[in-house]
Write an enzyme that holds these catalytic residues in place. Structure first.
Site: not given
Ligand SMILES: Cc1ncc(C[n+]2csc(CCOP(=O)(O)OP(=O)(O)O)c2C)c(N)n1
Ligand SMILES: [Mg+2]
Length: 655
Positions: A27, A67, A118, A154, A184, A258, A349, A403, A465
């Site tokens: 990336h 990434h 993310l 984002d 961005n 990206h 518990r 959680e 539950h």
């Molecule tokens: C929980 C999760 N869902 C999906 C992804 C796959 N994924 C990696 S980067 C991305 C897009 C993220 O966008 P942004 O944070 O804006 O990064 P940018 O493209 O600006 O570098 C996705 C969907 C991931 N890594 N983690």
């Molecule tokens: Mg972004």
């Protein structure tokens, strides 16, 4: 600074685009977009000493947008950390390299936390910031006085966990936490306009955060925003407006940058655009020298800190605490002896709470909490007063109904060091925080999950539950120790084992309902074997009953009936399948002999128990959702009684 900062930042850009190109995977967009921000951060703000990546009072830097790992690798390399070397970067994303696709805390000393899923980086950093304030309250500014910096995209802000994380951080007024948002306006699918109209800044403001914006390509403006963040007592979000893939003339500003290599032509065009004439992986000496000087500030601060530590009368205590030395002491031993003297009939518990009372008295590093189920999870003790914004020295975090946020924060605390976190919720809600449990396990962190209400035994709350598949699905997770104790002694043993795990998390599955005492000796921690014979067959052994937790006492009832019918039956308490699987083949064969009928009993899915019973054994459990009723009715309804199970075993034996 003698060189234009853009050139210093271009070193990150060049390494990112060249490494991704070489790997044909990765990336480049995010590192190229945030290079200017990262350069300002490393040059003037981040407190670090590349010679000692684990210095306790360093600032923590979390690349939540994992990434963009090449940003972290480039910065660590340029700033003079021993790893990654330029060859490590050349081998980005290859098996031989610590520069994994996403940053991994166990690959590089300079990577504070594994990121990639993310949102979790931000949530983890909240735990780091809690740990910092907590230890600061105890040891003072002389020993603990640092910040947690985060770069988030984002995606990190869009994920649901962001709401939990910033809610907690805002509430606790974690002013040492600063999130640099790579604003961005691009994600994988394209413009953020496709999927969101949220006013992110308003949301953060409403949650108690200080919010700034800046031009993420203007070092002076970045500094202004960072200075404003430093001056504010609240946690700060800085929206850094950037162009993804900055410098790639035909692709910048689009999602094309990206997650794919830019391609040879675009890289050549970017080199021209950026005025970068060096060959791939070659950093011009003047740029390398300037980057290498960024750590000087931190080196000096580190050496002053070393002097303060050396002169501190709490030096040993602090150092032991930071390395995670945890030893149950006199209170725990006295508690164990009490269990033998007066075996209690309690829910596990409650047994956990009693154990914790002793452990939290002995071990200052234990910081507890619950996701709003304190009275049900039995996680609070008299030693753990609340940790609040008015008093960070407290040892109990009211996480609220968060959680996932709780689990991620606990990861951050454990990663920070000096704190051994434990936190509770209902076992069924392990699903809500599962992604963070997975990161505890992947990151090899000692986090203890106190998961109560561990079966239909919770009764009337019903199928939403009542965990069914949870225990087995959690056992399937690598490097997570799942333990389901059967009485108060086993519960105490499991806690001792959980604290002894320096490189993995533990999950204690505990009952709501009372259980009879089964163990009357504490000379050896038998739970350490994972599965052990709680009772030997009297008559010639035909059957081995393998049960866990609340079903161990049921197994004993069944064994009594089998013995009465002339069939010898062992009862095995399978406290932890992971620990059992780690025993010698001889131990395993002795506990689960080939010449007996192996019968598993657990009030959850039978899925997976065939690995111990074999195809010819019997498995008793629940392979549907539960139901709402009083506990006795439920165990009867689901056939988990001695009267229901014994005849089936006898039939299998040919009687
Ligand atoms: C929980 C999760 N869902 C999906 C992804 C796959 N994924 C990696 S980067 C991305 C897009 C993220 O966008 P942004 O944070 O804006 O990064 P940018 O493209 O600006 O570098 C996705 C969907 C991931 N890594 N983690
Ligand atoms: Mg972004």
């Amino acid at each position: 600074m003698t060189l234009p900062e853009r050139q210093l930042a271009n070193a990150i850009r060049a390494l990112a685009m060249d490494a991704v190109q070489a790997a044909n995977s990765g990336h480049p967009g995010m590192p190229m977009g945030m290079a200017d921000v990262a350069t300002v951060l490393y040059s003037d703000y981040l407190k670090f000493d590349p010679a000692d990546p684990k210095w306790a009072d360093r600032d923590r830097f979390v690349l939540s947008a994992g990434h963009g790992s090449m940003l972290a690798y480039a910065a660590l390399h340029l700033a003079g950390y021993a790893r990654p070397t330029i060859d490590d970067i050349r081998n980005f994303r290859q098996l031989s390299s610590p520069c994994a696709g996403h940053p991994e805390n166990f690959e590089l000393a300079g990577v504070e936390t594994t990121t990639g899923p993310l949102g979790q980086g931000v949530a983890t950093s909240v735990g780091m910031a809690i740990a910092e304030r907590h230890l600061n309250a105890i040891y003072g500014d002389d020993l603990v006085d640092h910040r947690t910096w985060v770069i988030a995209g984002d995606g990190c802000l869009m994920e649901g966990i962001n709401h939990e994380a910033i809610g907690l951080a805002g509430h606790l007024q974690l002013g040492r936490l600063i999130v640099l948002w790579d604003d961005n306006k691009i994600t994988i699918d394209g413009s953020t306009d496709l999927s969101t109209s949220e006013d992110v800044k308003a949301r953060y403001t409403a949650t108690g955060w200080h919010v700034e914006s800046c031009d993420g390509h203007d070092p002076a403006d970045i500094r202004r925003a960072l200075n404003a963040a430093l001056a504010d007592d609240r946690p700060s979000l800085i929206a850094c407006r950037t162009i993804i893939g900055f410098g790639a003339p035909n692709k910048q500003g689009t999602s094309a940058t990206h997650g794919s290599p830019l391609g040879a032509d675009e890289i050549a065009a970017a080199r021209k655009e950026l005025g970068w004439t060096a060959e791939p992986f070659d950093i011009p000496v003047d740029i390398a020298a300037e980057w290498a000087g960024f750590g000087d500030r931190g080196k000096a601060l580190h050496s002053e800190w070393n002097d303060r530590l050396a002169n501190s009368d709490r030096k040993t205590e602090f150092s032991d605490r930071i390395v995670g030395k945890v030893v149950p002491g006199d209170a725990f031993k006295a508690y164990l002896d009490g269990l033998v003297a007066e075996p209690p009939k309690v829910a596990t518990r409650k047994a956990s709470e009693n154990t914790l009372s002793a452990l939290t008295a002995d071990i200052a590093a234990l910081v507890g909490g619950s996701a709003d189920l304190t009275g049900s999870n039995n996680t609070k003790t008299s030693s753990t007063k609340p940790l609040t914004k008015a008093d960070y020295s407290g040892r109990y975090v009211y996480y609220g109904i968060r959680e996932f946020g709780m689990a991620a924060a606990m990861n951050g605390m454990a990663l920070h060091g000096g704190v051994v976190p434990y936190g509770g919720t209902f076992l069924v809600f392990a699903d809500y925080c599962r992604a963070a449990i997975r990161l505890s396990a992947l990151q090899q962190q000692r986090v203890v999950y106190v998961m109560t209400h561990d079966s239909i035994g919770l009764g009337e709350d019903g199928p939403t539950h009542q965990p069914i598949e949870h225990l087995q699905s959690l056992r399937a997770m690598p490097n997570l120790l799942v333990m389901r104790p059967a009485d108060a002694v086993e519960t105490a043993e499991c806690w001792a084992l959980a604290l002894a795990q320096e490189n993995r998390p533990s999950l204690l599955a505990l009952t709501r309902q009372n259980l009879p005492p089964l163990r009357h000796d504490v000379t050896e921690n038998l739970c350490a074997k994972g599965g052990y014979r709680l009772r030997d067959a009297s008559a010639a052994r035909k059957v081995v009953l393998v049960a866990t937790g609340s079903e161990v006492s049921l197994a004993i009832e069944i064994a009594d009936k089998l013995e009465a019918a002339g069939h010898g039956a062992d009862v095995v308490s399978m406290v932890s399948t992971e620990l059992f699987d780690e025993q010698t083949a001889a131990w395993q064969a002795d506990i689960l002999p080939d010449d007996a009928l192996i019968v598993s009993i657990e009030a959850g899915t039978t899925f997976g128990w065939e690995r111990y019973t074999g195809r010819t054994g019997l498995r008793f459990g629940i392979d549907s959702f539960g139901a709402s009723a009083p506990i006795e009715d439920l165990f009867k309804h689901f056939g988990l009684t001695a009267d229901a199970i014994t005849p089936q075993i006898l039939a299998k034996l040919g009687n």
